[in-house]
Design a protein around this motif. Structure first.
Motif, PDB file in Angstrom:
ATOM      1  N   ARG A  88      16.177   5.845  11.395  1.00  0.00           N
ATOM      2  CA  ARG A  88      15.986   6.542  10.126  1.00  0.00           C
ATOM      3  C   ARG A  88      14.517   6.881   9.881  1.00  0.00           C
ATOM      4  N   TYR A  89      13.621   6.310  10.665  1.00  0.00           N
ATOM      5  CA  TYR A  89      12.200   6.454  10.397  1.00  0.00           C
ATOM      6  C   TYR A  89      11.492   7.122  11.582  1.00  0.00           C
ATOM      7  N   PRO A  90      10.402   7.858  11.307  1.00  0.00           N
ATOM      8  CA  PRO A  90       9.656   8.565  12.372  1.00  0.00           C
ATOM      9  C   PRO A  90       8.698   7.635  13.108  1.00  0.00           C
ATOM     10  N   ILE A  91       9.235   6.748  13.924  1.00  0.00           N
ATOM     11  CA  ILE A  91       8.433   5.737  14.609  1.00  0.00           C
ATOM     12  C   ILE A  91       7.939   6.278  15.953  1.00  0.00           C
ATOM     13  N   LEU A 103      10.378   5.004   0.756  1.00  0.00           N
ATOM     14  CA  LEU A 103       9.602   4.662   1.939  1.00  0.00           C
ATOM     15  C   LEU A 103       9.846   5.677   3.046  1.00  0.00           C
ATOM     16  N   LYS A 104      11.103   6.065   3.222  1.00  0.00           N
ATOM     17  CA  LYS A 104      11.439   7.031   4.266  1.00  0.00           C
ATOM     18  C   LYS A 104      10.683   8.340   4.039  1.00  0.00           C
ATOM     19  N   ASN A 105      10.652   8.809   2.803  1.00  0.00           N
ATOM     20  CA  ASN A 105       9.959  10.059   2.497  1.00  0.00           C
ATOM     21  C   ASN A 105       8.458   9.934   2.717  1.00  0.00           C
ATOM     22  N   ARG A 119       6.246  12.066   5.490  1.00  0.00           N
ATOM     23  CA  ARG A 119       5.081  12.894   5.138  1.00  0.00           C
ATOM     24  C   ARG A 119       3.854  12.473   5.931  1.00  0.00           C
ATOM     25  N   ILE A 120       3.681  11.158   6.125  1.00  0.00           N
ATOM     26  CA  ILE A 120       2.557  10.679   6.928  1.00  0.00           C
ATOM     27  C   ILE A 120       2.697  11.164   8.368  1.00  0.00           C
ATOM     28  N   SER A 121       3.920  11.112   8.881  1.00  0.00           N
ATOM     29  CA  SER A 121       4.154  11.570  10.255  1.00  0.00           C
ATOM     30  C   SER A 121       3.865  13.059  10.392  1.00  0.00           C
ATOM     31  N   ARG A 122       4.248  13.851   9.390  1.00  0.00           N
ATOM     32  CA  ARG A 122       3.986  15.293   9.451  1.00  0.00           C
ATOM     33  C   ARG A 122       2.495  15.599   9.411  1.00  0.00           C
ATOM     34  N   GLN A 126       0.816  -1.206   0.000  1.00  0.00           N
ATOM     35  CA  GLN A 126       0.000   0.000   0.000  1.00  0.00           C
ATOM     36  C   GLN A 126       0.854   1.263   0.000  1.00  0.00           C
ATOM     37  N   PHE A 127       2.075   1.171   0.538  1.00  0.00           N
ATOM     38  CA  PHE A 127       2.934   2.358   0.587  1.00  0.00           C
ATOM     39  C   PHE A 127       3.470   2.716  -0.798  1.00  0.00           C
ATOM     40  N   ARG A 128       3.362   1.817  -1.755  1.00  0.00           N
ATOM     41  CA  ARG A 128       3.761   2.130  -3.126  1.00  0.00           C
ATOM     42  C   ARG A 128       2.629   2.803  -3.892  1.00  0.00           C
ATOM     43  N   ASP A 129       1.441   2.824  -3.295  1.00  0.00           N
ATOM     44  CA  ASP A 129       0.275   3.397  -3.954  1.00  0.00           C
ATOM     45  C   ASP A 129       0.152   4.874  -3.575  1.00  0.00           C
ATOM     46  N   PRO A 130       0.306   5.793  -4.537  1.00  0.00           N
ATOM     47  CA  PRO A 130       0.192   7.219  -4.210  1.00  0.00           C
ATOM     48  C   PRO A 130      -1.171   7.603  -3.662  1.00  0.00           C
TER      49      PRO A 130
END
Length: 679
Positions: A582-585, A551-553, A557-560, A511-515
């Protein structure tokens, strides 16, 4: 070959009735002319003719042709051609003979001897001009194979030292076929390799036997068209039609035709054939975590290993994705073949190095045999595919030989796939909600949305029973959209009732590959009154193993947008602190498999330590005993969920539980659980 003349040799030409002049190719001026030549050029005098700049109105192609002629003239060659000159703009057709003549400074100029043609020769002139200006390569050869004439295109193409057919044609068979032609077999068409100034080229060659108009000798007129690029494109198209562009292996069409040819006319005495259908385990996760470029790199390495160990009589193909097929011929029986299949699987014991990191990659393989299991290619592939699915269902990394019982299992798989699609359309998929308890306050602070399938028979199927089918068939994309929308609606209903608890939803890696996912979350975050902080997204730990920039980007963006990100099933992969940072966990969930073990305290301690160092919320799944709960509370775990508190509930039951715990008339009261800490 004629000698190059000197200017002193022109004494007799001065009084000739035929026009004769000397043209300096370098300066584009006439430097000598007899009276007849001055007349046909409509010049008042030789001085006036010599002053004319012949290059001023000369076309680029004529200039190039004259430069080309100079090298021929320097070797003493004589060139006979029809030309049309345009003195004072008046056309004058000429039959010209060009030969080299040395000027006083040592340079070679062109001696032009001409005969004026009647105007009735216009058609002949046009034909000659077409021959001069065409891109077709035209030359004539005597019966001895020596070249007698070349048009400008031929002169541009062939090295002057290559004067015979043998010099130019690289294929002796083609030379023989051309030279053996006779008036009885007067025409031919061939395609062959020729040696040109540009190296080896492919020419389409037409030939005709005729008589030379000059001396009546039998000659071979050869017309050539350069089709190198055309033939290369045809070869490339044919290659791509039968080969995989990534690995260079044969594709499905190649494999189908090759196996079918092997089957045709095969008798019992020829022995069995074995078809191996091979698939990489967890390849989807490599694409999801490292990216498709890394996945392609791995496929190329796998293809190289398989090719290097393919038996001489074998056929290897990449059917698509991470699927490879191998036909083995020559094994006497399944026992003899087992040694070959074991060797194929052992190729995956050594690690692969992809994108600068080492990967352990396993493969599963299904095997079908001819004639025991099938007699056609389609049936061989189908039965091998059934065996492959059985191998992957057995945790992967193994080999399964087809058995007729597998056909029944495959039929059941297809039946479940159809039923699952119908269930999605009929609204039989639903979400249940398992409460999440704060270990410090004993309050319900969240709930995880878990998918359930209410079958037509009234039974409830759990995700482990149907999610693998959805992932295998691609239906997981539609299900993911449904789960996200359904959980959001329920979270809004809870908020409207004053029950402010977090709702968490599992997001599949693909799903993360789906814009559309990011677009939908952006839309939700902007809705009035919606608090994205109460809508948590759970992701798998395996997604975070690699340093995937995309994925990081996306996660950033989801975290923001304000959505908390929680790692589900933590402790089952091999992620480390450096990777996680490296990730906003915002949180990690200790996997239920760690909680349920005899040494769960030892295993959970490591996860708790990582969580504390990261400074994130720690949640334990699968808590079933008070002892587990108490130990987690004492060792820094923040929340838990499991049967100790409550199983997953239908949404109305969750609402009733929350309202009962908080007090029907006091929605602001803390939400208590029905369980109590042991003393």
């Amino acid at each position: 070959m004629e000698q190059v003349l000197e200017l002193k040799d022109l004494t007799l030409a001065e009084t000739s009735r035929f026009p004769v002049w000397v043209f300096d190719i370098d300066t584009a001026h006439i430097v000598w002319a007899n009276e007849a030549a001055v007349d046909i050029w409509y010049a008042e005098s030789f001085a006036e003719l010599a002053a004319r700049d012949m290059g001023a109105e000369m076309s680029t192609s004529i200039k190039a042709r004259l430069r080309q002629y100079r090298s021929d003239l320097e070797r003493g060659e004589i060139i006979n051609e029809l030309w049309t000159i345009y003195p004072r703009g008046i056309p004058c057709p000429l039959m010209c003979r060009f030969r080299g003549i040395r000027l006083y400074d040592g340079r070679i100029a062109m001696l032009c001897e001409a005969e004026v043609l009647d105007q009735d020769a216009s058609e002949l002139v046009r034909a000659s001009q077409a021959l001069l200006y065409t891109s077709a390569i035209v030359s004539t050869y005597g019966v001895d194979g020596r070249c007698r004439f070349m048009n400008p295109a031929a002169r541009r193409t062939y090295d002057p030292s290559h004067t015979t057919l043998a010099d130019r044609l690289c294929e002796p068979v083609l030379q023989t076929r051309l030279l053996r032609m006779s008036p009885d077999v007067s025409e031919g068409r061939f395609t062959g390799i020729v040696q040109t100034r540009q190296g080896l080229r492919t020419h389409e060659i037409e030939s005709r036997v005729t008589q030379d108009s000059d001396d009546g000798a039998t000659v071979l007129v050869v017309t050539e068209i350069d089709v190198t690029e055309k033939e290369a494109a045809k070869a490339e198209t044919a290659y791509l039609a039968y080969h995989d562009a990534l690995t260079g292996l044969g594709n499905r069409l190649y494999f189908s035709q090759s196996v079918t040819e092997r089957l045709e006319g095969r008798g019992a005495a020829d022995g069995p054939l074995f078809l191996c259908f091979l698939d990489l385990d967890r390849f989807k996760y490599i694409n999801d975590t490292l990216g498709h470029a890394a996945g392609d790199e791995l496929l190329v390495q796998v293809a190289e290993r398989l090719r290097a160990h393919l038996p001489a009589s074998g056929i290897l193909s990449r059917l698509g994705g991470d699927e490879f097929a191998i036909l083995i011929d020559g094994a006497a029986d399944i026992t003899a073949f087992t040694a070959i299949s074991d060797e194929i699987i052992r190729l995956f014991q050594d690690r692969y190095r992809v994108s600068g990191r080492e990967l352990s990659v396993n493969a599963s393989m299904g095997i079908s045999s001819y004639p025991a299991d099938a007699s056609t290619f389609d049936d061989l592939l189908r039965t091998a595919d059934m065996a492959l699915h059985a191998a992957k269902e057995d945790a992967g990394g193994g080999v399964v030989v087809y058995d007729p019982a597998l056909a029944e299992r495959t039929g059941r798989f297809l039946e479940l796939d159809t039923d699952l699609r119908n269930a999605l359309d009929a609204g039989q998929l639903d979400l249940h909600y398992q409460p999440r308890i704060d270990l410090a306050t004993n309050r319900i602070v969240g709930t995880e949305a878990l998918l359930r399938w209410r079958t037509a028979g009234g039974d409830v199927a759990l995700p482990d029973e149907f999610i693998p089918i959805a992932e295998a068939t691609g239906l997981i994309d539609q299900i993911g959209i449904f789960v996200l929308a359904e959980a959001f609606d329920r979270s809004q209903e809870l908020a409207a009732l004053g029950l402010r608890i977090a709702v968490s939803v599992n997001i599949a890696p693909r799903q993360f590959r789906d814009p559309n996912l990011l677009a939908e979350l952006t839309r939700l975050a902007a809705l009035p009154g919606f608090d994205p902080g109460l809508f948590e997204l759970e992701i798998t730990e395996t997604m975070l193993i690699s340093d995937n920039v995309q994925l990081k980007n996306t996660l950033a963006r989801i975290s923001r947008l304000g959505f908390p990100l929680v790692i589900d099933d933590f402790g089952t992969a091999y992620s480390n602190m450096a990777a996680l940072k490296r990730y906003p966990i915002d949180g990690i969930k200790i996997d239920r498999s760690l909680i349920g073990t005899d040494d769960f305290e030892t295993l959970a301690s490591g996860v708790l330590t990582i969580g504390k160092l990261l400074g994130v919320k720690i949640i334990a799944e699968g808590v079933e005993t008070a002892q587990q709960r108490d130990w987690l509370a004492e060792n820094g775990c923040h929340e838990f969920q499991g049967f100790l508190a409550s199983p997953a509930l239908p949404f109305p039951d969750l609402v009733a539980m929350l309202q009962h715990a908080s007090g029907a008339n006091d929605s602001a009261a803390p939400v208590e659980t029905v369980t109590q800490r042991s003393s």
